[in-house]
Design an enzyme around this catalytic site. Structure first.
Site: not given
Length: 366
Positions: A15, A75, A94, A96, A118, A270
């Site tokens: 991605r 990510k 993201y 996490h 998130e 995740d």
């Protein structure tokens, strides 16, 4: 503002943080966008597409980080990127954090402004930047689970939809959020028998209203989970606690109660996973087996379908990227409560309490 879009370097992550259409909108608003060469190729977007949209192509990831006021990616930064993050730089991705203490400490040390997709939360209490990837992951969980139920990869040898004269497979879905509902929808579409569990009765009522009759709901507790794992072929972990570590709903001792070849797909990986034996895997090496139970716990499942995922992600992130670029992070997060909830680490200070709680740190917020 100068926005940088680096190439993702996590294992098998194809991605990219922004499509050419997103770049076009930013340039139209008088911002500069630096895109690392070949960053979008895995998603089907090429350097010339970005150039035509108004981006400047840079050769290396180091140049992108060094030249940009805001980094937009998919990510969390991995170890090789930690030193590239600049002081006062906005990193929008993201993260996490609750699942990785080393990442958290590295971003604290970087003195950057970390805004996590998130934890951006709208007035309805939904997570608009997590939703599209949860939709992708929920649907993919059934695809992957069906594949790993095949005998050559140590599954039970069950066809989820069955055939005339043979009962369909049984799917247990833990969590009736976005992941769980999308997984249940896909499994039901294949003809499987689906049980979906949650502790929120309103969610179970919703599922009961919108999904077909062969999707049955049940309140989630340890007794009921132990009952169902004994005779279900595929178990989907779709539990999410906003910004916090997922609870272990399936413990290691429960594996002994499952039939050999049962498959677990833990989409909650995740956030640490909702299965005690979960550990992150990659698309390159996606499964492992414990007590004859197949575990699939790829930490970037949507990365396997990067075109769909990248377009879906840019659709929802772009309005927030524009707001941050137009107003700066301070003003943008002051006037937009959704973005304010996305703030996780600000210039060395953790400002999202669930992160502190995950590691047992002091919970006083700045």
């Amino acid at each position: 503002m100068i926005i940088g879009v680096p190439k993702e370097i996590k294992n098998n992550e194809s991605r990219v943080g922004m499509t050419p259409a997103g770049v076009f909108e930013l340039v139209k608003n008088n911002h500069s966008v630096y895109v690392q060469s070949s960053a979008g190729e895995g998603s089907g977007f090429f350097d010339m597409d970005y150039k035509n949209a108004g981006a400047i192509i840079l050769d290396t990831i180091g140049q992108v980080y060094a030249s940009s006021e805001m980094i937009v990616k998919v990510k969390e930064p991995i170890a090789e990127e930690y030193e590239l993050v600049q002081k006062d730089q906005i990193v929008f991705t993201y993260f996490h954090f609750a699942s990785s203490e080393p990442l958290t400490k590295a971003m604290i040390a970087s003195q950057s402004v970390c805004i996590a997709y998130e934890t951006v939360e709208d007035k309805k209490g939904t997570l608009p930047l997590l939703t599209p990837m949860s939709e992708v992951a929920g649907r993919m969980a059934i695809q992957q689970g069906a594949k790993y139920l095949e005998k050559p990869v140590k599954g039970r040898g069950v066809l989820l939809g069955g055939v005339p004269g043979v009962q369909p497979g049984k799917v247990l879905v833990l969590g009736a959020g976005v992941v769980g509902i999308q997984a249940a929808k896909m499994a039901a579409g294949l003809g499987a028998h689906v049980t979906i569990m949650d502790i929120d009765m309103n969610r179970l009522r919703y599922v009961n209203d919108v999904l077909p009759p062969h999707v049955v709901t049940e309140f989630s507790n340890e007794f009921n989970i132990r009952k169902h794992i004994k005779n279900h072929d595929l178990i989907i972990g779709g539990v999410l606690l906003k910004g916090a570590k997922a609870p272990n709903l399936i413990t290691k001792d429960m594996l002994e109660e499952m039939r050999p070849g049962t498959v677990i797909v833990d989409v909650a990986v995740d956030q640490g996973g909702c299965v005690e034996t979960t550990k992150p895997t990659t698309h390159e090496d996606p499964i492992y087996i414990i007590d004859d139970v197949v575990h699939y716990s790829v930490a970037n499942m949507p990365g396997a379908v990067p075109y769909t995922s990248t377009v879906a992600l840019t659709n929802v992130t772009l309005p927030y990227v524009l707001k941050l670029a137009n107003l700066g992070w301070v003003k943008a997060t002051e006037i937009d409560e959704s973005l304010h909830k996305g703030l996780n680490i600000v210039k060395g200070e953790v400002v999202y309490k669930e992160i502190n709680e995950a590691f047992g740190w002091e919970t006083e917020l700045v």
